[in-house]
Design an enzyme around this catalytic site. Structure first.
Site, PDB file in Angstrom:
ATOM      1  N   LYS A  86     -11.634   2.958 -13.632  1.00  0.00           N
ATOM      2  CA  LYS A  86     -11.801   1.552 -13.224  1.00  0.00           C
ATOM      3  C   LYS A  86     -12.150   0.691 -14.446  1.00  0.00           C
ATOM      4  CE  LYS A  86     -11.707  -0.146  -9.667  1.00  0.00           C
ATOM      5  NZ  LYS A  86     -10.605  -0.713  -8.830  1.00  0.00           N
ATOM      6  N   THR A  96      -3.133   6.169 -11.006  1.00  0.00           N
ATOM      7  CA  THR A  96      -3.151   5.007 -10.105  1.00  0.00           C
ATOM      8  C   THR A  96      -3.989   3.859 -10.669  1.00  0.00           C
ATOM      9  OG1 THR A  96      -2.696   6.207  -8.087  1.00  0.00           O
ATOM     10  CG2 THR A  96      -3.998   4.202  -7.857  1.00  0.00           C
ATOM     11  N   ASN A 119     -21.863  -0.736  -3.786  1.00  0.00           N
ATOM     12  CA  ASN A 119     -21.350   0.107  -2.691  1.00  0.00           C
ATOM     13  C   ASN A 119     -21.178  -0.705  -1.405  1.00  0.00           C
ATOM     14  OD1 ASN A 119     -22.544   2.116  -4.577  1.00  0.00           O
ATOM     15  ND2 ASN A 119     -21.940   3.549  -2.975  1.00  0.00           N
ATOM     16  N   ASN A 120     -20.005  -0.564  -0.788  1.00  0.00           N
ATOM     17  CA  ASN A 120     -19.735  -1.246   0.484  1.00  0.00           C
ATOM     18  C   ASN A 120     -19.954  -0.295   1.652  1.00  0.00           C
ATOM     19  OD1 ASN A 120     -17.150  -3.747   0.069  1.00  0.00           O
ATOM     20  ND2 ASN A 120     -18.646  -3.072  -1.431  1.00  0.00           N
ATOM     21  N   TYR A 165     -13.744   8.543 -12.128  1.00  0.00           N
ATOM     22  CA  TYR A 165     -13.443   7.346 -11.323  1.00  0.00           C
ATOM     23  C   TYR A 165     -13.867   6.084 -12.071  1.00  0.00           C
ATOM     24  CZ  TYR A 165     -14.365   3.604  -7.917  1.00  0.00           C
ATOM     25  OH  TYR A 165     -14.431   2.390  -7.275  1.00  0.00           O
ATOM     26  N   THR A 214     -15.750  -2.337  -9.649  1.00  0.00           N
ATOM     27  CA  THR A 214     -16.962  -1.737  -9.103  1.00  0.00           C
ATOM     28  C   THR A 214     -18.126  -1.848 -10.086  1.00  0.00           C
ATOM     29  OG1 THR A 214     -17.903   0.419  -8.531  1.00  0.00           O
ATOM     30  CG2 THR A 214     -16.017   0.456  -9.977  1.00  0.00           C
ATOM     31  N   ASP A 215     -19.346  -1.740  -9.554  1.00  0.00           N
ATOM     32  CA  ASP A 215     -20.528  -1.743 -10.437  1.00  0.00           C
ATOM     33  C   ASP A 215     -20.626  -0.452 -11.251  1.00  0.00           C
ATOM     34  OD1 ASP A 215     -21.224  -0.026  -8.356  1.00  0.00           O
ATOM     35  OD2 ASP A 215     -23.122  -1.015  -7.876  1.00  0.00           O
ATOM     36  N   GLU A 216     -19.858   0.578 -10.830  1.00  0.00           N
ATOM     37  CA  GLU A 216     -20.013   1.887 -11.469  1.00  0.00           C
ATOM     38  C   GLU A 216     -19.556   1.885 -12.931  1.00  0.00           C
ATOM     39  OE1 GLU A 216     -18.995   5.216  -8.950  1.00  0.00           O
ATOM     40  OE2 GLU A 216     -19.283   4.021  -7.147  1.00  0.00           O
ATOM     41  N   ASP A 261       0.851  -1.196   0.000  1.00  0.00           N
ATOM     42  CA  ASP A 261       0.000   0.000   0.000  1.00  0.00           C
ATOM     43  C   ASP A 261       0.884   1.243   0.000  1.00  0.00           C
ATOM     44  OD1 ASP A 261      -3.247   0.387   1.082  1.00  0.00           O
ATOM     45  OD2 ASP A 261      -1.915   2.130   0.975  1.00  0.00           O
ATOM     46  N   SER A 282     -10.483   5.946  -5.000  1.00  0.00           N
ATOM     47  CA  SER A 282     -11.816   5.346  -4.972  1.00  0.00           C
ATOM     48  C   SER A 282     -12.981   6.320  -4.796  1.00  0.00           C
ATOM     49  CB  SER A 282     -11.873   4.303  -3.845  1.00  0.00           C
ATOM     50  OG  SER A 282     -11.783   4.947  -2.583  1.00  0.00           O
ATOM     51  N   HIS A 299     -24.067  13.013 -11.683  1.00  0.00           N
ATOM     52  CA  HIS A 299     -24.448  12.058 -10.619  1.00  0.00           C
ATOM     53  C   HIS A 299     -25.262  10.880 -11.170  1.00  0.00           C
ATOM     54  CE1 HIS A 299     -25.931  11.928  -6.143  1.00  0.00           C
ATOM     55  NE2 HIS A 299     -25.365  10.796  -6.531  1.00  0.00           N
ATOM     56  N   ARG A 335     -23.993  16.488  -7.265  1.00  0.00           N
ATOM     57  CA  ARG A 335     -22.696  16.072  -7.836  1.00  0.00           C
ATOM     58  C   ARG A 335     -22.784  16.168  -9.357  1.00  0.00           C
ATOM     59  NH1 ARG A 335     -21.030  10.033  -6.235  1.00  0.00           N
ATOM     60  NH2 ARG A 335     -19.911  10.994  -4.515  1.00  0.00           N
TER      61      ARG A 335
HETATM   62  P1  NAD Z   1      -9.941   3.045  -0.225  1.00  0.00           P
HETATM   63  O1  NAD Z   1      -9.811   4.387  -0.884  1.00  0.00           O
HETATM   64  O2  NAD Z   1     -10.481   2.965   1.156  1.00  0.00           O
HETATM   65  O3  NAD Z   1      -8.509   2.330  -0.188  1.00  0.00           O
HETATM   66  C1  NAD Z   1      -7.633   2.358  -1.282  1.00  0.00           C
HETATM   67  C2  NAD Z   1      -6.255   1.917  -0.787  1.00  0.00           C
HETATM   68  O4  NAD Z   1      -5.375   1.934  -1.914  1.00  0.00           O
HETATM   69  C3  NAD Z   1      -5.654   2.862   0.262  1.00  0.00           C
HETATM   70  O5  NAD Z   1      -5.111   2.111   1.323  1.00  0.00           O
HETATM   71  C4  NAD Z   1      -4.573   3.608  -0.497  1.00  0.00           C
HETATM   72  O6  NAD Z   1      -3.481   4.007   0.323  1.00  0.00           O
HETATM   73  C5  NAD Z   1      -4.164   2.571  -1.525  1.00  0.00           C
HETATM   74  N1  NAD Z   1      -3.571   3.190  -2.717  1.00  0.00           N
HETATM   75  C6  NAD Z   1      -4.055   4.239  -3.427  1.00  0.00           C
HETATM   76  N2  NAD Z   1      -3.221   4.542  -4.435  1.00  0.00           N
HETATM   77  C7  NAD Z   1      -2.197   3.649  -4.372  1.00  0.00           C
HETATM   78  C8  NAD Z   1      -1.016   3.441  -5.152  1.00  0.00           C
HETATM   79  N3  NAD Z   1      -0.740   4.222  -6.184  1.00  0.00           N
HETATM   80  N4  NAD Z   1      -0.212   2.424  -4.822  1.00  0.00           N
HETATM   81  C9  NAD Z   1      -0.480   1.623  -3.751  1.00  0.00           C
HETATM   82  N5  NAD Z   1      -1.562   1.793  -2.971  1.00  0.00           N
HETATM   83  C10 NAD Z   1      -2.410   2.794  -3.282  1.00  0.00           C
HETATM   84  O7  NAD Z   1     -10.777   2.173  -1.247  1.00  0.00           O
HETATM   85  P2  NAD Z   1     -11.835   0.996  -0.950  1.00  0.00           P
HETATM   86  O8  NAD Z   1     -13.153   1.599  -0.794  1.00  0.00           O
HETATM   87  O9  NAD Z   1     -11.291   0.088   0.067  1.00  0.00           O
HETATM   88  O10 NAD Z   1     -11.816   0.263  -2.379  1.00  0.00           O
HETATM   89  C11 NAD Z   1     -10.880  -0.766  -2.647  1.00  0.00           C
HETATM   90  C12 NAD Z   1     -11.100  -1.275  -4.052  1.00  0.00           C
HETATM   91  O11 NAD Z   1     -12.425  -1.767  -4.181  1.00  0.00           O
HETATM   92  C13 NAD Z   1     -10.936  -0.195  -5.129  1.00  0.00           C
HETATM   93  O12 NAD Z   1     -10.298  -0.782  -6.222  1.00  0.00           O
HETATM   94  C14 NAD Z   1     -12.365   0.204  -5.468  1.00  0.00           C
HETATM   95  O13 NAD Z   1     -12.449   0.659  -6.786  1.00  0.00           O
HETATM   96  C15 NAD Z   1     -13.084  -1.113  -5.248  1.00  0.00           C
HETATM   97  N6  NAD Z   1     -14.513  -0.998  -4.875  1.00  0.00           N
HETATM   98  C16 NAD Z   1     -14.890  -0.193  -3.822  1.00  0.00           C
HETATM   99  C17 NAD Z   1     -16.230  -0.143  -3.453  1.00  0.00           C
HETATM  100  C18 NAD Z   1     -16.699   0.695  -2.280  1.00  0.00           C
HETATM  101  O14 NAD Z   1     -17.897   0.809  -2.046  1.00  0.00           O
HETATM  102  N7  NAD Z   1     -15.806   1.258  -1.480  1.00  0.00           N
HETATM  103  C19 NAD Z   1     -17.181  -0.901  -4.154  1.00  0.00           C
HETATM  104  C20 NAD Z   1     -16.751  -1.712  -5.221  1.00  0.00           C
HETATM  105  C21 NAD Z   1     -15.408  -1.764  -5.557  1.00  0.00           C
HETATM  106  P1  TYD Z   2     -20.441   7.720  -2.028  1.00  0.00           P
HETATM  107  O1  TYD Z   2     -20.366   7.155  -0.656  1.00  0.00           O
HETATM  108  O2  TYD Z   2     -19.493   8.822  -2.402  1.00  0.00           O
HETATM  109  O3  TYD Z   2     -20.325   6.500  -3.034  1.00  0.00           O
HETATM  110  P2  TYD Z   2     -20.547   6.446  -4.667  1.00  0.00           P
HETATM  111  O4  TYD Z   2     -20.498   7.823  -5.212  1.00  0.00           O
HETATM  112  O5  TYD Z   2     -19.394   5.620  -5.101  1.00  0.00           O
HETATM  113  O6  TYD Z   2     -21.872   5.776  -4.862  1.00  0.00           O
HETATM  114  O7  TYD Z   2     -21.909   8.285  -2.258  1.00  0.00           O
HETATM  115  C1  TYD Z   2     -23.055   7.477  -2.101  1.00  0.00           C
HETATM  116  C2  TYD Z   2     -24.255   8.289  -2.541  1.00  0.00           C
HETATM  117  O8  TYD Z   2     -24.445   9.373  -1.615  1.00  0.00           O
HETATM  118  C3  TYD Z   2     -24.093   8.943  -3.914  1.00  0.00           C
HETATM  119  O9  TYD Z   2     -25.348   8.936  -4.575  1.00  0.00           O
HETATM  120  C4  TYD Z   2     -23.686  10.366  -3.590  1.00  0.00           C
HETATM  121  C5  TYD Z   2     -24.390  10.632  -2.267  1.00  0.00           C
HETATM  122  N1  TYD Z   2     -23.689  11.567  -1.345  1.00  0.00           N
HETATM  123  C6  TYD Z   2     -24.369  12.669  -0.812  1.00  0.00           C
HETATM  124  O10 TYD Z   2     -25.569  12.894  -1.086  1.00  0.00           O
HETATM  125  N2  TYD Z   2     -23.690  13.491   0.038  1.00  0.00           N
HETATM  126  C7  TYD Z   2     -22.376  13.276   0.378  1.00  0.00           C
HETATM  127  O11 TYD Z   2     -21.796  14.083   1.142  1.00  0.00           O
HETATM  128  C8  TYD Z   2     -21.706  12.131  -0.174  1.00  0.00           C
HETATM  129  C9  TYD Z   2     -20.265  11.852   0.170  1.00  0.00           C
HETATM  130  C10 TYD Z   2     -22.409  11.298  -1.033  1.00  0.00           C
END
Ligand code: NAD
Ligand code: TYD
Length: 376
Positions: free
Chosen positions: A187, A102, A212-213, A183, A135-137, A35, A87, A317, A314
């Site tokens: 991806k 990245t 979304n997690n 983003y 991601t689903d996005e 990381d 992310s 959006h 956004r």
């Molecule tokens: P996060 O932003 O919490 O964590 C990302 C991690 O990657 C961080 O620890 C960061 O330091 C590291 N990182 C960033 N750039 C880097 C680089 N250049 N080299 C090495 N490390 C680097 O993200 P997350 O929410 O845990 O998501 C993890 C993965 O899952 C991502 O690939 C994201 O696209 C995917 N994903 C996330 C979600 C979600 O809801 N969060 C849903 C579906 C898929």
């Molecule tokens: P987010 O957690 O940023 O995930 P993603 O954009 O990857 O789905 O946002 C979840 C939803 O919430 C998205 O529709 C945007 C909305 N949102 C707000 O309305 N206000 C906020 O401050 C944030 C961060 C997100």
């Protein structure tokens, strides 16, 4: 079996849950967490396992191709679970270059480094796997054809509010990519590169696309932890637009379980969608969060409702995301373990019980602390 597994982005939100699961469940594996520790990476997420003999942390940037070659060959890596990424959609709107660097170039450098090492071995790609977390996005946005929600036609769960579907369409593994934000475009591009390495060089790859997690250790720029923290502090809750956008939420530990299952049992070159048929309109989800935080803090019902603040939407959006994960359920038997009510209660409780974690992150102290600790 002794496997050397490289998990990238293991100090982030989902990555830390994956690292913890693998370190605890597979004492015979060597788990290497690579990381860069950007603002989103936090080694405090892994405090409980950092001293385990089967765990090692390496601070490195996936874009550093020479470093990736050295790390992969010196650790004799045979499996890669690639989560490292930028992310957050809002950041990608302001700074798309970092996302291209990245997510696209970083993934490519990791792929090429793995290719070079694996092709240098006598057994070549036998027993190797490059598993890319997406991601689903990337599929784009779905229409909101049932604004009030209807029960999903093929849900396996009870017909309760948490199984609501806000439209008739769902993302399938075969849905054409149509990303909108920088983003999701980055991806999508990385997903294409991973599949290209399979199709061109025969590298064993798998791609999964998750919804979304939510859960513990998520950086408080994302909706759920941001809002929990703001409610605790009596700060405004910025709802984009009218709060009508729909997201499909999965508890992070269920995603980690799916990753474990797919890493071990998934079919090479396949794509699996991961999601729990759990769609929520943002404003409804926000009301649940407010109610839960107020209840757990001992506030009367409705106490924090006034914090809801509608703000400018956004840019670009996406209206609705909804994952059809029936392939994963049918082929590998995966199912989410938690109902949403249970997951959200657990999550709110965790953030309220771990205010130091949140305060450290929001003050930036954690970076200084770990920089000193690891001489970074
Ligand atoms: P996060 O932003 O919490 O964590 C990302 C991690 O990657 C961080 O620890 C960061 O330091 C590291 N990182 C960033 N750039 C880097 C680089 N250049 N080299 C090495 N490390 C680097 O993200 P997350 O929410 O845990 O998501 C993890 C993965 O899952 C991502 O690939 C994201 O696209 C995917 N994903 C996330 C979600 C979600 O809801 N969060 C849903 C579906 C898929
Ligand atoms: P987010 O957690 O940023 O995930 P993603 O954009 O990857 O789905 O946002 C979840 C939803 O919430 C998205 O529709 C945007 C909305 N949102 C707000 O309305 N206000 C906020 O401050 C944030 C961060 C997100």
């Amino acid at each position: 079996m002794n496997r050397n597994i490289l998990i990238t982005g293991g100090a982030g939100f989902i990555g830390s849950h994956v690292v913890r699961l693998f370190v605890n469940k597979y004492p015979g594996y060597n788990i290497i967490n690579l990381d860069k520790l950007t603002y989103a990476g936090n080694l405090a997420n892994l405090k409980d396992i950092e001293d385990r003999p089967n765990y090692k942390f390496i601070k490195a940037d996936i874009c550093d191709y020479d470093r990736m070659r050295e790390i992969i060959s010196s650790n004799q890596i045979d499996g890669i679970i690639h989560l490292a990424a930028e992310s957050h959609v809002d950041r990608s709107i302001k700074d798309p270059f970092t996302f291209a660097r990245t997510n696209v170039m970083g993934t490519l450098s990791l792929l090429q480094a793995a290719k070079e090492y694996w092709e240098s071995l006598q057994e070549k790609y036998k027993g190797k796997l490059f598993y890319h977390i997406s991601t689903d996005e990337v599929y784009g946005a779905l229409a909101l054809t049932h604004p009030e929600g209807v029960v999903a036609p093929f849900t396996t769960k009870a017909s309760s509010e948490d199984d609501m579907a806000y439209g008739t369409e769902f993302f399938l593994e075969t849905t054409k990519y149509n990303p909108h934000s920088p983003y999701s475009a980055s991806k999508a591009s990385s997903d294409h590169f991973v599949r290209a390495y399979h199709d061109t060089y025969g590298m064993p790859t798998i791609v999964t696309n998750c919804s979304n997690n939510y859960g513990p250790f998520q950086f408080p720029e994302k909706l759920i932890p941001l809002f929990i923290n703001n409610i605790r502090q009596g700060k405004p809750l910025p709802v984009y637009g009218k709060g009508e956008n729909v997201r499909d939420w999965l508890f992070v530990e269920d995603h980690a379980r799916a990753i474990d299952l797919i890493f071990h049992k998934g079919k090479v070159a396949e794509t699996y969608n991961i999601g729990g048929f759990n769609e929520w309109k943002n404003i409804d989800l926000i009301k649940v969060i407010i109610k839960t935080v107020d209840r757990l803090l001992g506030n009367p019902e409705g106490y924090s409702d006034h914090l809801i603040t509608f703000v400018t939407d956004r840019l670009g959006h996406d209206m609705r995301y909804a994952i059809d994960s029936r392939k994963l359920q049918a082929e590998l038997g995966w199912e989410p373990s938690l109902q949403f009510e249970e997951g959200i209660e657990k999550t709110v409780r965790w953030y309220l019980d771990n205010q130091d974690w949140m305060d450290d992150i929001t003050s930036g102290d954690y970076l200084t602390y770990y920089r000193e600790m690891y001489s970074l």
